[in-house]
Design a protein around this motif. Sequence first.
Motif, PDB file in Angstrom:
ATOM      1  N   GLU A 205      13.261   9.060  10.198  1.00 53.48           N
ATOM      2  CA  GLU A 205      12.913  10.418  10.612  1.00 53.48           C
ATOM      3  C   GLU A 205      11.746  10.947   9.783  1.00 53.48           C
ATOM      4  N   MET A 206      11.725  10.658   8.487  1.00 50.82           N
ATOM      5  CA  MET A 206      10.626  11.118   7.644  1.00 50.82           C
ATOM      6  C   MET A 206       9.319  10.444   8.038  1.00 50.82           C
ATOM      7  N   VAL A 207       9.353   9.135   8.203  1.00 49.90           N
ATOM      8  CA  VAL A 207       8.144   8.378   8.517  1.00 49.90           C
ATOM      9  C   VAL A 207       7.604   8.740   9.897  1.00 49.90           C
ATOM     10  N   ALA A 208       8.497   9.112  10.820  1.00 54.06           N
ATOM     11  CA  ALA A 208       8.083   9.412  12.191  1.00 54.06           C
ATOM     12  C   ALA A 208       7.097  10.563  12.263  1.00 54.06           C
ATOM     13  N   HIS A 209       7.092  11.422  11.258  1.00 55.84           N
ATOM     14  CA  HIS A 209       6.186  12.578  11.257  1.00 55.84           C
ATOM     15  C   HIS A 209       4.809  12.233  10.683  1.00 55.84           C
ATOM     16  N   THR A 210       4.610  10.988  10.302  1.00 57.29           N
ATOM     17  CA  THR A 210       3.330  10.587   9.719  1.00 57.29           C
ATOM     18  C   THR A 210       2.701   9.470  10.551  1.00 57.29           C
ATOM     19  N   ASN A 211       1.491   9.077  10.150  1.00 56.66           N
ATOM     20  CA  ASN A 211       0.729   8.076  10.913  1.00 56.66           C
ATOM     21  C   ASN A 211       0.873   6.667  10.335  1.00 56.66           C
ATOM     22  N   GLY A 212       2.060   6.366   9.812  1.00 50.00           N
ATOM     23  CA  GLY A 212       2.271   5.056   9.224  1.00 50.00           C
ATOM     24  C   GLY A 212       2.325   5.145   7.715  1.00 50.00           C
ATOM     25  N   PHE A 213       1.968   4.062   7.033  1.00 51.00           N
ATOM     26  CA  PHE A 213       2.150   3.946   5.592  1.00 51.00           C
ATOM     27  C   PHE A 213       0.816   3.797   4.863  1.00 51.00           C
ATOM     28  N   TYR A 214       0.772   4.362   3.661  1.00 48.55           N
ATOM     29  CA  TYR A 214      -0.363   4.170   2.752  1.00 48.55           C
ATOM     30  C   TYR A 214       0.131   3.357   1.568  1.00 48.55           C
ATOM     31  N   ALA A 215      -0.446   2.188   1.361  1.00 45.93           N
ATOM     32  CA  ALA A 215       0.017   1.271   0.315  1.00 45.93           C
ATOM     33  C   ALA A 215      -1.094   0.998  -0.682  1.00 45.93           C
ATOM     34  N   ARG A 216      -0.689   0.616  -1.878  1.00 42.90           N
ATOM     35  CA  ARG A 216      -1.617   0.327  -2.959  1.00 42.90           C
ATOM     36  C   ARG A 216      -1.212  -0.953  -3.663  1.00 42.90           C
ATOM     37  N   ASP A 217      -2.133  -1.537  -4.400  1.00 41.17           N
ATOM     38  CA  ASP A 217      -1.803  -2.528  -5.414  1.00 41.17           C
ATOM     39  C   ASP A 217      -1.553  -1.748  -6.701  1.00 41.17           C
ATOM     40  N   TYR A 218      -0.294  -1.677  -7.124  1.00 45.27           N
ATOM     41  CA  TYR A 218       0.058  -0.907  -8.316  1.00 45.27           C
ATOM     42  C   TYR A 218       0.011  -1.792  -9.553  1.00 45.27           C
ATOM     43  N   SER A 219      -0.553  -1.278 -10.619  1.00 45.03           N
ATOM     44  CA  SER A 219      -0.740  -2.043 -11.858  1.00 45.03           C
ATOM     45  C   SER A 219       0.483  -1.882 -12.754  1.00 45.03           C
ATOM     46  N   LEU A 220       1.549  -2.608 -12.420  1.00 45.59           N
ATOM     47  CA  LEU A 220       2.806  -2.426 -13.127  1.00 45.59           C
ATOM     48  C   LEU A 220       2.784  -2.935 -14.559  1.00 45.59           C
ATOM     49  N   TRP A 221       1.717  -3.590 -14.965  1.00 48.03           N
ATOM     50  CA  TRP A 221       1.611  -4.018 -16.363  1.00 48.03           C
ATOM     51  C   TRP A 221       1.145  -2.878 -17.262  1.00 48.03           C
ATOM     52  N   LEU A 222       0.734  -1.770 -16.685  1.00 45.17           N
ATOM     53  CA  LEU A 222       0.301  -0.622 -17.477  1.00 45.17           C
ATOM     54  C   LEU A 222       1.498   0.214 -17.914  1.00 45.17           C
ATOM     55  N   GLY A 223       1.275   1.108 -18.874  1.00 48.31           N
ATOM     56  CA  GLY A 223       2.333   2.000 -19.328  1.00 48.31           C
ATOM     57  C   GLY A 223       2.680   3.043 -18.280  1.00 48.31           C
ATOM     58  N   TRP A 224       3.813   3.732 -18.499  1.00 48.38           N
ATOM     59  CA  TRP A 224       4.299   4.656 -17.487  1.00 48.38           C
ATOM     60  C   TRP A 224       3.312   5.771 -17.186  1.00 48.38           C
ATOM     61  N   ASN A 225       2.668   6.348 -18.182  1.00 46.14           N
ATOM     62  CA  ASN A 225       1.783   7.477 -17.894  1.00 46.14           C
ATOM     63  C   ASN A 225       0.542   7.066 -17.117  1.00 46.14           C
ATOM     64  N   ASN A 226       0.099   5.819 -17.285  1.00 45.69           N
ATOM     65  CA  ASN A 226      -0.942   5.303 -16.399  1.00 45.69           C
ATOM     66  C   ASN A 226      -0.404   5.178 -14.976  1.00 45.69           C
ATOM     67  N   MET A 227       0.807   4.632 -14.862  1.00 42.40           N
ATOM     68  CA  MET A 227       1.423   4.508 -13.543  1.00 42.40           C
ATOM     69  C   MET A 227       1.623   5.876 -12.896  1.00 42.40           C
TER      70      MET A 227
END
Length: 596
Positions: free
Chosen positions: A79-101
């Motif tokens: 229901e939440m996704v239905a109100h949008t135009n699909g998904f926006y995805a990223r390559d997340y740099s999980l090796w960085l610290g939390w505040n960078n994330m």
Amino acid sequence: MVSHSRSIKPPKVNVIAASILFGVLAGFGLSTIGSFGPPLKSYQQNLPDSVFVIPDDALAASSQSRLPTAEMDVQALQEMVAHTNGFYARDYSLWLGWNNMRYIIETALLHGRILNRTTVIPSFVTLARVSLICTRHTCAAWATMVNRGDAVGSDEWRELPIEQQMAWRIPISLMFNLTHIRETHSVVTVSEFLRLHNISASVETGRGNWDTEAYHHVSSTGELEPSLQVIENDWYDPNDIVRVDRIPDDMRERGGWTAEGGDSSRAQIGTWNATSNTSLYHALMDHVPAESRPVLNWNDVRMIVEDGERITSQTSDEEIEVVLKENGFEPLYTFDGAAGMDAVKDVILPILEAVPRERIQGLYEDYSQFSAEVLLVRGEIHWARKPGSLFFTTADSRTRFTQTVLYDIRLTENVIDLAWKLRDRMLAINGGRLWMAGHMRRGDFVRLQWAMEADFKAHLARIKRHLDEGRRILESIHGGNVTTYDVPDAKPDLSLAYLDPPLPDDKYYIATDERDSGNLAYLREQGAILISDLLTFEDRREFGWAIMLTDVLALLEQSLLSHAAYFYAHAFSSVAGGVMNLRASMGADPRTAMLD
């Protein structure tokens, strides 16, 4: 950003290495990993002789439930996704610290909102080093200890002692209030995205990159499902363009912008047909950087356009904006970086900058053209960029992003509540007077030669000098007017005016990732209060086992630092940027903090 511990197998005990006694409870700024994603090897190794033991029954009493995930059921997600135009995805740099994330996620949420797409964020976080040695009887029931290099596919930490290579994998909902952000943004975790597409959550990558093979499949008709559009990293904002949120109608009209044309090889659309050939346009262009993004700071703009007649030193910014628009340039809205850098990504100092109109490319214009279910931006787009990784074409759109950062992305309630208790304890320690705090970043900053002072005692002396300056500032504010940062919805912290300022010998708070017991003893000898001096056993029991994870403790320390009457830290640490955002949201006076 580091702390360490190792695991052992004693019968029915939790073992916390001495580094926890002086680390977890005095530590700051790690990163963590959660019990989601691909299976990873768990580690159990011998500890140093010096240990601090917490009985299993005491720890078990502190938390009877598994880690909160804040995941929604499939129907609610649909229901939440239905109100949008699909998904926006990223390559997340999980090796960085939390505040960078954190600021990378802030940017992803902004882009998802601009494009009316549901933002996909990691299900878990992978942070620096473990702070708690979990046995099979305790924390291991909720989280997985992993080798950080193995988890994120990096050899960066291979030369460190093994205990410094270890980390936890924990759900991202432990780091901020995911339920709260969903009140204003459409956002799902990777594991939720995979569930929506009948894919096992176990394929989620530990490194944070979007795995196009695991997260998509080829249908019987030969088409990729869910459909995918990739924005390559070097398409996003090469130096010959300025990436903005969107191009408003009045700007399109001024510049004769049409949707035809554009560099289709970089997914750019649109052409500016109206060019400028005025002397002022050329004077401005002469100052545009040739080797980097074509952006002029506002002080340079004022100097160039000032003619002593129409434009003088008293001319308002609004009048200068009109002159720029008449001469082929556009004012853009962004934020000033601490100490002239854009390392910490705080959003508390709004500023104007100017760019040639023909260099502007809109995120909305370029990427809303795609109908693929998933729009993926490859690689990192945060380094040497402003908060949001773009400029704003209106003050209102910048303000909305500020609200997202300050109020929509919220710490969990247990962190907020405990920070208030600790704030009151600091007041009590100093007889009800205001108290000051510093962030003393050591750990990896010393190894990378980024620390403000290499020598520990010199570093503390520097902090104390600035806190002494802060005490005098608080004395000048006492009984007077209190202001706030220029951010939306801030209410001044009036305690600055009615509570007595600190005395020269009052205690002060230090948040640090220092682990050396001798250095920590020196801090206390010099009047510092550490987190372990404030926390009680009942605090830990009420909060739950997660407080023994260094990065969760770091969130608590950040929240506590936001209550300090005066705050000093390093302008290159994203931890400090997070604190500054919290302080601004709570009505801190701009005079009461310094980053250098």
